[in-house]
Write an enzyme that holds these catalytic residues in place. Structure first.
Site, short mmCIF file in Angstrom:
data_model
loop_
_atom_site.label_atom_id
_atom_site.label_comp_id
_atom_site.label_asym_id
_atom_site.label_seq_id
_atom_site.Cartn_x
_atom_site.Cartn_y
_atom_site.Cartn_z
N HIS A 1 0.82 -1.21 0.00
CA HIS A 1 0.00 0.00 0.00
C HIS A 1 0.86 1.26 0.00
O HIS A 1 0.40 2.33 0.38
CB HIS A 1 -0.94 0.01 1.22
CG HIS A 1 -1.85 -1.16 1.27
ND1 HIS A 1 -1.71 -2.17 2.20
CD2 HIS A 1 -2.88 -1.50 0.48
CE1 HIS A 1 -2.65 -3.07 1.99
NE2 HIS A 1 -3.37 -2.69 0.94
N GLY B 1 16.81 -4.77 -47.72
CA GLY B 1 16.99 -3.45 -47.11
C GLY B 1 15.84 -2.50 -47.37
O GLY B 1 15.67 -1.51 -46.67
#
Length: 573
Positions: A220, A483
Site C-alpha cells: 500500500h 533493405g
C-alpha cells in the site's frame, strides 16, 4: 503528484472494474457493489465457493484470479482501501444463492480487511451460510512483528490457487481450511522498491532519494524496514532471501538445503520485462546455491502496488500434493500458463548447430595473391577515410559510419595475417560475409554480409569477369530486397547500382576492355555518391531527419565508391 491516465479520481475503480468485466466473457458485476463474480455461477453448485478481495491498485489481484479452479468472486475497495462489509456480504450471499456447499473467504492480514471481511462473515453466518475465513500473513519483513502481525502480501495468490484447486475437486469447507492453513506455514514474501507509488489524486506515499531503495515495504505504499543504496540484481535478491530466511527473525520462513519451493517473482508495477527476467534468474540461482530445489517459477505482475518500481519474492515450500494443486488447471485469466516441469536440475541450454566460416585451409589458387592485395588496399582505404565517413554520418545518422567500416577493415586484416586466401572467389566471399556479420555489426554489417553472401553463389564455379558481373548484380539485388531501398533513396545503392549497371558490360566485352569497364564503373559510383548530396533520404536513419539539414553526401554511398576505387587501384598496380 504523479500523472495518471484516468478520467477522474472518484470513478477510476468503478471504470476499471467495468473495463475488466466488459473485456471478459466470463465475469459479471453485482449492481450497486464493487463485486466481480463468475458469470457461470451454476458451475460451482454443490462445491465450496471462494471469495477474496481488498483495496484496488493491486491489479490483477484480485478479480484477475476469478475463474474455474480459483476464485468465485472478488470484492474491491477504493484504491488501497478495504471494501465495505455490505459488498463482502453481497459477494458471499450471491455464491450461497447459487447453491454452493460453503464459502471460504481469503483475507490479507490488514486491520481494515480483517474487520470488514470478518463482519460480513459473521453476518452471513447469522443468515445460515456455511462460511469460514482464512487470513494470509506471509510478510517476512519485521524481525519482531507488532501485535497486528505479519502483513498479507503476494503469497495470497498461492492460497487462491491451492484453495481453488481443492474446491474444484469437491473438497469440503473444513478440509480446504485445514489444508490451506497448513500450507500457509510454508509461505513467505519480501519486497524491495526503487520508487514509491502514489494513490490517484495524492502525493507520493513516501520520499525515496535517487539511487536508494527500500526493503520490506508493504503493498500500500507504506515504507519498508531498511533503506540502502541501489545494488545489482544479484545482490538485492541475495539480501531479500537472506532476510526472509534468517532464523533470528520471528517472521522468517524456515528454509534449509534440500527443501523444495515454488517461487513467485512479482512485479510491483513498473519494472520492465527485462529487469524481471534478470531478477528471476538471480532468484533461481540464489536458491539453488543454497541447496533449495526450485520446483516451479512464476514471474510477472500478480499483486502490484500501482506504479511502484519494485519486486517481491514469494516462496512456498512444496511437496507432491502442493505441486499437484499448483499445477491443476484454472480458467482465471491472470494465472500464468505454467509448464508443470521442475526448474532445478533441468538443463536449459542446447548446443547450437555448427555454422561459421568454411575451412579454407590448403585451398590457395592462382587468384589468391591478387585477391589478398585487393583486400589489403580496400582495408587501408577504409581506415584512412574513417574520420571522413564519421563526419559525413554525424550530419545524417549517429556518426559511426567510419568506425563500423574501420572495424570490418581491421577484422579482415587480422584474418589475412593468419589465413591463406582461397583461390575460389566464392569461398572467399562467404568467409568475408561471416567476418563482416560478426565484427561490423549494425545495419551496415547486415547489408554487407547480405551482399557478400548473395555474391558468393555465382563465384563458386567461375572466376571469369562475367561471373563477377553476375555476382555484383546478385549482391545488389539482395540489398534491395531485404533493405527495402532503391536507387534515389540516398543510400549506398546510389553508388552501387550505377557501378553494377556498367559492370554488366563485362559479360560480352573482350578481355582488353575489362579494366576500362571497371574504371568507368568506379567513376559512375563516385558520381552516384556525390549525387546523394541533393537527394531526399527515403531509407535508413537519415530518412527521419529534416531534408534541409542533410546537405552532405551519404556516408554509405561514399564508402562504396571508396571500396570500388581501391579495387581498381589494386588491379591496375
Amino acid at each position: 503528484m504523479e500523472r495518471k491516465l484516468l478520467n477522474s479520481v472518484d470513478c477510476c475503480v468503478d471504470e476499471a472494474l467495468e473495463g475488466l468485466v466488459s473485456s471478459s466473457g466470463c465475469l459479471s458485476l453485482l449492481r450497486g457493489h464493487r463485486v466481480v463474480v463468475r458469470a457461470d455461477l451454476e458451475g460451482i453448485r454443490g462445491r465450496v465457493g471462494l471469495v477474496s478481495g481488498g483495496g484496488s491498485g493491486h491489479e490483477p489481484a484480485h478479480a484477475g484470479y476469478i475463474g474455474g479452479g480459483m476464485l468465485s468472486a472478488a470484492v474491491a475497495g477504493g484504491v488501497f482501501a478495504s471494501p465495505p462489509p455490505a459488498s463482502v456480504l453481497a459477494a458471499i450471499l450471491s455464491l450461497h444463492d447459487a447453491g454452493v456447499s460453503g464459502v471460504l473467504v481469503v483475507v490479507k492480514n490488514y486491520t481494515g480487511d480483517r474487520l470488514n471481511f470478518g463482519l460480513a462473515v459473521e453476518q452471513a453466518r447469522n443468515r445460515g451460510v456455511a462460511v469460514d475465513m482464512v487470513i494470509v500473513a506471509d510478510d517476512c519483513a519485521f524481525d519482531r512483528p507488532s501485535k497486528a502481525g505479519r502483513r498479507g502480501l503476494c503469497g495470497t495468490v498461492f492460497v487462491h490457487k491451492l484453495a481453488g484447486a481443492l474446491a474444484a475437486e469437491g473438497r469440503t469447507l473444513g478440509e480446504i481450511v485445514r489444508l490451506v492453513k497448513d500450507a500457509l506455514k510454508g509461505i513467505g514474501t519480501l519486497g524491495v522498491s526503487l520508487s514509491p507509488c502514489s494513490v490517484p489524486g495524492c502525493l507520493h506515499s513516501f520520499d525515496l532519494p535517487p539511487g536508494e531503495m527500500e526493503l520490506g515495504l508493504g503493498i500500500h505504499g507504506e515504507p519498508g524496514i531498511k533503506r540502502s543504496k541501489v545494488a545489482t540484481a544479484d545482490k538485492v535478491v541475495n539480501n531479500i532471501i537472506d532476510h526472509m530466511t534468517n532464523p533470528a527473525s520471528q517472521s522468517h520462513l524456515a528454509l534449509k538445503s534440500g527443501d523444495s519451493v515454488v517461487l513467485c517473482v512479482n512485479n510491483l508495477g513498473a519494472l520492465s520485462g527485462l529487469e524481471m527476467a534478470v531478477v528471476t534468474r538471480a532468484a533461481v540461482s540464489c536458491l539453488e546455491d543454497r541447496g533449495v530445489m526450485v520446483a516451479r517459477v512464476m514471474s510477472g505482475s500478480f499483486m502490484t502496488s500501482l506504479e511502484m518500481a519494485g519486486v517481491s519474492l514469494s516462496l512456498m515450500k512444496s511437496n507432491q500434493e502442493i505441486l499437484r494443486l499448483f499445477d491443476a488447471p484454472t480458467q482465471a485469466p491472470a494465472w500464468p500458463n505454467q509448464i508443470s516441469v521442475r526448474v532445478s536440475g533441468r538443463s536449459y541450454t542446447l548446443e547450437p548447430p555448427a555454422f561459421g566460416t568454411e575451412d579454407v585451409s590448403q585451398s590457395e589458387g592462382p587468384l589468391s595473391g591478387v585477391m589478398a592485395n585487393t583486400l589489403e588496399m580496400v582495408c587501408s582505404s577504409l581506415l584512412l577515410r574513417q574520420d571522413e565517413l564519421n563526419s559525413l554520418d554525424r550530419a545524417s545518422g549517429d556518426g559511426d559510419c567510419g568506425n563500423t567500416h574501420a572495424e570490418a577493415a581491421r577484422a579482415i586484416q587480422e584474418w589475412l595475417q593468419s589465413h591463406v586466401v582461397p583461390g575460389c572467389p566464392g569461398l572467399l566471399m562467404s568467409t568475408l560475409a561471416v567476418l563482416v556479420q560478426e565484427r561490423m555489426g549494425g545495419s551496415s554489417g547486415a547489408l554487407y554480409s547480405l551482399f557478400l553472401t548473395a555474391a558468393a553463389v555465382p563465384l563458386r564455379d567461375s572466376s571469369q569477369p562475367a561471373a563477377w558481373a553476375t555476382a555484383m548484380h546478385a549482391g545488389t539485388e539482395a540489398i534491395r530486397r531485404y533493405g527495402g531501398a532503391d536507387p534515389g533513396d540516398r543510400t549506398m545503392l546510389d553508388a552501387l547500382c550505377p557501378a553494377v549497371e556498367e559492370l554488366k558490360r563485362l559479360v560480352t566485352a573482350p578481355p582488353g576492355a575489362h579494366l576500362a569497364i571497371l574504371q568507368a564503373a568506379v567513376e559512375k559510383s563516385e558520381l552516384g555518391a556525390e549525387s546523394t548530396r541533393d537527394l531526399i533520404a527515403r531509407a535508413g536513419r537519415a530518412s527521419y531527419i529534416a531534408a534541409e539539414r542533410v546537405t552532405l553526401p551519404d556516408p554509405g554511398a561514399v564508402a562504396i565508391a571508396a571500396i570500388l576505387r581501391a579495387v581498381f587501384q589494386a588491379l591496375t598496380e
